[in-house]
Design a protein around this motif. Structure first.
Motif, PDB file in Angstrom:
ATOM      1  N   TYR A  35       0.846  -1.187   0.000  1.00 46.47           N
ATOM      2  CA  TYR A  35       0.000   0.000   0.000  1.00 46.47           C
ATOM      3  C   TYR A  35       0.886   1.243   0.000  1.00 46.47           C
ATOM      4  O   TYR A  35       2.024   1.204   0.462  1.00 46.47           O
ATOM      5  CB  TYR A  35      -0.840   0.074   1.281  1.00 46.47           C
ATOM      6  CG  TYR A  35      -1.886  -0.991   1.474  1.00 46.47           C
ATOM      7  CD1 TYR A  35      -1.589  -2.192   2.131  1.00 46.47           C
ATOM      8  CD2 TYR A  35      -3.196  -0.789   1.040  1.00 46.47           C
ATOM      9  CE1 TYR A  35      -2.563  -3.154   2.331  1.00 46.47           C
ATOM     10  CE2 TYR A  35      -4.178  -1.753   1.247  1.00 46.47           C
ATOM     11  CZ  TYR A  35      -3.847  -2.924   1.889  1.00 46.47           C
ATOM     12  OH  TYR A  35      -4.818  -3.871   2.100  1.00 46.47           O
ATOM     13  N   GLN A  37       0.529   5.385   1.377  1.00 44.83           N
ATOM     14  CA  GLN A  37      -0.285   6.312   2.150  1.00 44.83           C
ATOM     15  C   GLN A  37       0.161   7.730   1.855  1.00 44.83           C
ATOM     16  O   GLN A  37       1.344   8.056   1.992  1.00 44.83           O
ATOM     17  CB  GLN A  37      -0.170   6.024   3.655  1.00 44.83           C
ATOM     18  CG  GLN A  37      -1.071   6.886   4.513  1.00 44.83           C
ATOM     19  CD  GLN A  37      -0.967   6.569   5.996  1.00 44.83           C
ATOM     20  OE1 GLN A  37       0.081   6.181   6.482  1.00 44.83           O
ATOM     21  NE2 GLN A  37      -2.071   6.709   6.716  1.00 44.83           N
ATOM     22  N   LEU A  41      -5.376  11.031   2.067  1.00 47.67           N
ATOM     23  CA  LEU A  41      -5.929  10.052   1.123  1.00 47.67           C
ATOM     24  C   LEU A  41      -6.033   8.654   1.705  1.00 47.67           C
ATOM     25  O   LEU A  41      -6.512   7.755   1.038  1.00 47.67           O
ATOM     26  CB  LEU A  41      -5.075  10.001  -0.144  1.00 47.67           C
ATOM     27  CG  LEU A  41      -5.129  11.220  -1.048  1.00 47.67           C
ATOM     28  CD1 LEU A  41      -4.203  11.020  -2.242  1.00 47.67           C
ATOM     29  CD2 LEU A  41      -6.555  11.475  -1.524  1.00 47.67           C
ATOM     30  N   ARG A  44      -3.835   3.241  -0.081  1.00 45.08           N
ATOM     31  CA  ARG A  44      -4.332   2.722  -1.353  1.00 45.08           C
ATOM     32  C   ARG A  44      -3.504   1.525  -1.766  1.00 45.08           C
ATOM     33  O   ARG A  44      -2.286   1.536  -1.650  1.00 45.08           O
ATOM     34  CB  ARG A  44      -4.290   3.824  -2.417  1.00 45.08           C
ATOM     35  CG  ARG A  44      -5.275   4.955  -2.166  1.00 45.08           C
ATOM     36  CD  ARG A  44      -5.172   6.011  -3.243  1.00 45.08           C
ATOM     37  NE  ARG A  44      -3.912   6.741  -3.188  1.00 45.08           N
ATOM     38  CZ  ARG A  44      -3.465   7.542  -4.144  1.00 45.08           C
ATOM     39  NH1 ARG A  44      -4.167   7.694  -5.258  1.00 45.08           N
ATOM     40  NH2 ARG A  44      -2.322   8.180  -4.000  1.00 45.08           N
ATOM     41  N   LEU A  45      -4.182   0.504  -2.293  1.00 48.14           N
ATOM     42  CA  LEU A  45      -3.546  -0.760  -2.625  1.00 48.14           C
ATOM     43  C   LEU A  45      -2.806  -0.660  -3.952  1.00 48.14           C
ATOM     44  O   LEU A  45      -3.386  -0.244  -4.968  1.00 48.14           O
ATOM     45  CB  LEU A  45      -4.609  -1.857  -2.687  1.00 48.14           C
ATOM     46  CG  LEU A  45      -4.155  -3.275  -2.947  1.00 48.14           C
ATOM     47  CD1 LEU A  45      -3.259  -3.777  -1.817  1.00 48.14           C
ATOM     48  CD2 LEU A  45      -5.366  -4.190  -3.107  1.00 48.14           C
ATOM     49  N   GLU A  59      -5.285  -0.847  -6.887  1.00 50.41           N
ATOM     50  CA  GLU A  59      -5.932   0.381  -7.352  1.00 50.41           C
ATOM     51  C   GLU A  59      -4.991   1.305  -8.120  1.00 50.41           C
ATOM     52  O   GLU A  59      -5.383   1.993  -9.058  1.00 50.41           O
ATOM     53  CB  GLU A  59      -6.490   1.098  -6.123  1.00 50.41           C
ATOM     54  CG  GLU A  59      -7.219   2.388  -6.386  1.00 50.41           C
ATOM     55  CD  GLU A  59      -7.628   3.059  -5.082  1.00 50.41           C
ATOM     56  OE1 GLU A  59      -8.201   4.151  -5.153  1.00 50.41           O
ATOM     57  OE2 GLU A  59      -7.360   2.494  -3.994  1.00 50.41           O
ATOM     58  N   ILE A  60      -3.700   1.322  -7.727  1.00 46.35           N
ATOM     59  CA  ILE A  60      -2.768   2.307  -8.284  1.00 46.35           C
ATOM     60  C   ILE A  60      -1.440   1.655  -8.660  1.00 46.35           C
ATOM     61  O   ILE A  60      -0.402   2.020  -8.162  1.00 46.35           O
ATOM     62  CB  ILE A  60      -2.534   3.461  -7.274  1.00 46.35           C
ATOM     63  CG1 ILE A  60      -2.128   2.899  -5.897  1.00 46.35           C
ATOM     64  CG2 ILE A  60      -3.749   4.343  -7.146  1.00 46.35           C
ATOM     65  CD1 ILE A  60      -1.514   3.941  -4.991  1.00 46.35           C
TER      66      ILE A  60
ATOM     67  N   LYS B   1     -17.597   2.153  -7.345  1.00 47.43           N
ATOM     68  CA  LYS B   1     -16.341   2.106  -6.615  1.00 47.43           C
ATOM     69  C   LYS B   1     -16.580   2.485  -5.161  1.00 47.43           C
ATOM     70  O   LYS B   1     -17.209   3.489  -4.875  1.00 47.43           O
ATOM     71  CB  LYS B   1     -15.347   3.084  -7.251  1.00 47.43           C
ATOM     72  CG  LYS B   1     -14.022   3.161  -6.534  1.00 47.43           C
ATOM     73  CD  LYS B   1     -13.155   4.245  -7.151  1.00 47.43           C
ATOM     74  CE  LYS B   1     -11.894   4.437  -6.309  1.00 47.43           C
ATOM     75  NZ  LYS B   1     -11.086   5.563  -6.799  1.00 47.43           N
ATOM     76  N   GLU B   3     -16.055   3.976  -1.644  1.00 44.53           N
ATOM     77  CA  GLU B   3     -15.347   5.128  -1.062  1.00 44.53           C
ATOM     78  C   GLU B   3     -15.664   5.205   0.423  1.00 44.53           C
ATOM     79  O   GLU B   3     -16.811   4.990   0.838  1.00 44.53           O
ATOM     80  CB  GLU B   3     -15.742   6.425  -1.759  1.00 44.53           C
ATOM     81  CG  GLU B   3     -15.298   6.491  -3.205  1.00 44.53           C
ATOM     82  CD  GLU B   3     -15.656   7.801  -3.884  1.00 44.53           C
ATOM     83  OE1 GLU B   3     -15.299   7.965  -5.057  1.00 44.53           O
ATOM     84  OE2 GLU B   3     -16.293   8.642  -3.234  1.00 44.53           O
ATOM     85  N   LYS B  97     -10.826  -6.666  -1.282  1.00 45.67           N
ATOM     86  CA  LYS B  97      -9.718  -5.858  -0.790  1.00 45.67           C
ATOM     87  C   LYS B  97     -10.210  -4.872   0.260  1.00 45.67           C
ATOM     88  O   LYS B  97     -11.390  -4.582   0.372  1.00 45.67           O
ATOM     89  CB  LYS B  97      -9.035  -5.110  -1.925  1.00 45.67           C
ATOM     90  CG  LYS B  97      -9.921  -4.150  -2.697  1.00 45.67           C
ATOM     91  CD  LYS B  97      -9.100  -3.488  -3.795  1.00 45.67           C
ATOM     92  CE  LYS B  97      -9.931  -2.499  -4.581  1.00 45.67           C
ATOM     93  NZ  LYS B  97     -10.906  -3.166  -5.444  1.00 45.67           N
ATOM     94  N   VAL B  99     -10.566  -1.180   1.674  1.00 48.83           N
ATOM     95  CA  VAL B  99     -10.637   0.201   1.211  1.00 48.83           C
ATOM     96  C   VAL B  99     -10.622   1.090   2.450  1.00 48.83           C
ATOM     97  O   VAL B  99     -11.484   0.952   3.328  1.00 48.83           O
ATOM     98  CB  VAL B  99     -11.906   0.452   0.369  1.00 48.83           C
ATOM     99  CG1 VAL B  99     -11.947   1.899  -0.096  1.00 48.83           C
ATOM    100  CG2 VAL B  99     -11.959  -0.501  -0.818  1.00 48.83           C
TER     101      VAL B  99
END
Lengths: 116, 110
Positions: A35, A37, A41, A44-45, A59-60, B1, B3, B97, B99
């Motif tokens: 991830y 950080q 935000l 995020r994976l 995700e990114i 998605k 959030e 996953k 989030v």
């Protein structure tokens, strides 16, 4: 000793350099995650791996690659680092049993990466 | 998605106060919701995990509730202490996953 160990803990480097962040675990878990950080935000994976032969984009994933060298080792590479990849990076692990049922993730202490 | 939003972004309270941190998520199709604590320079420590079929979980001075249909969770901290100062993160397990929300920075003043 920590169950999930990340190296290095801090790294400052220049734009365009190749960087590898390493993660090793002694928990015997099958699943490993990377991830990032950023302030404001959350986490995020980037990539995840359910076993040695399994690699999945998160995700990114753009600008990153990973290698699962062994059950206990999962490394993250930035092939050509850019300043907006400056962030705190975390590795996590979880058990692989239970299919899609959730198993708690255990986090390392993070790598603070700064790209100038 | 999916959030996840956490409110407030930061909170400062005097020692001894009871407080509530809020978390909301946009897609109610979750397997579970988890609250984490993050200390500076450290990784995430899991505090409470609520399965989608549960309404709440308690651990010591912490109580987390889940209202899946409305997409909300709260973390209640009783009798806050300076040692509770940290960032608190909410995460939902959705689509195979986790989030995460952006977190609430809590400062408890002595």
């Amino acid at each position: 000793d920590a169950d999930v160990t990340q190296t290095p803990r801090n790294r400052i480097t220049k734009t365009g350099k190749r960087i590898m962040l390493e993660c090793s675990q002694t928990k015997g878990h099958d699943r490993m995650y990377w991830y990032r950080q950023d302030p404001g935000l959350g986490l995020r994976l980037i990539y995840y791996s359910f076993d040695v032969k399994d690699i999945n984009k998160g995700e990114i994933s753009d600008g990153y690659s990973v290698s699962r060298q062994a059950q206990a080792k999962f490394s993250l590479s930035l092939e050509s680092a850019i300043p907006n990849q400056t962030a705190l990076y975390f590795c996590a692990t979880s058990e692989g049993r239970g299919g899609h049922l959730y198993q708690p993730q255990h986090f390392g202490d993070g790598t603070r990466l700064s790209i100038l | 998605k999916q959030e996840v939003t956490q409110i407030p972004a930061a909170l400062s309270v005097p020692e001894g106060e009871n407080l509530v941190l809020n978390c909301s998520f946009t897609d109610s199709a979750i397997y579970n919701l988890q609250w984490f604590r993050q200390d500076p320079g450290k990784g995430l420590t899991s505090l409470l995990l609520i399965q989608s079929s549960q309404r709440e979980q308690t651990s010591g001075r912490l109580n987390a509730s889940l209202d899946k249909s409305s997409g909300r969770s709260t973390l209640y901290i009783a009798a806050s202490q300076p040692g509770d100062s940290a960032t608190y993160l909410c995460a939902v397990f959705s689509g195979n996953k986790l989030v995460f929300g952006a977190g609430t920075i809590l400062r408890v003043k002595s």
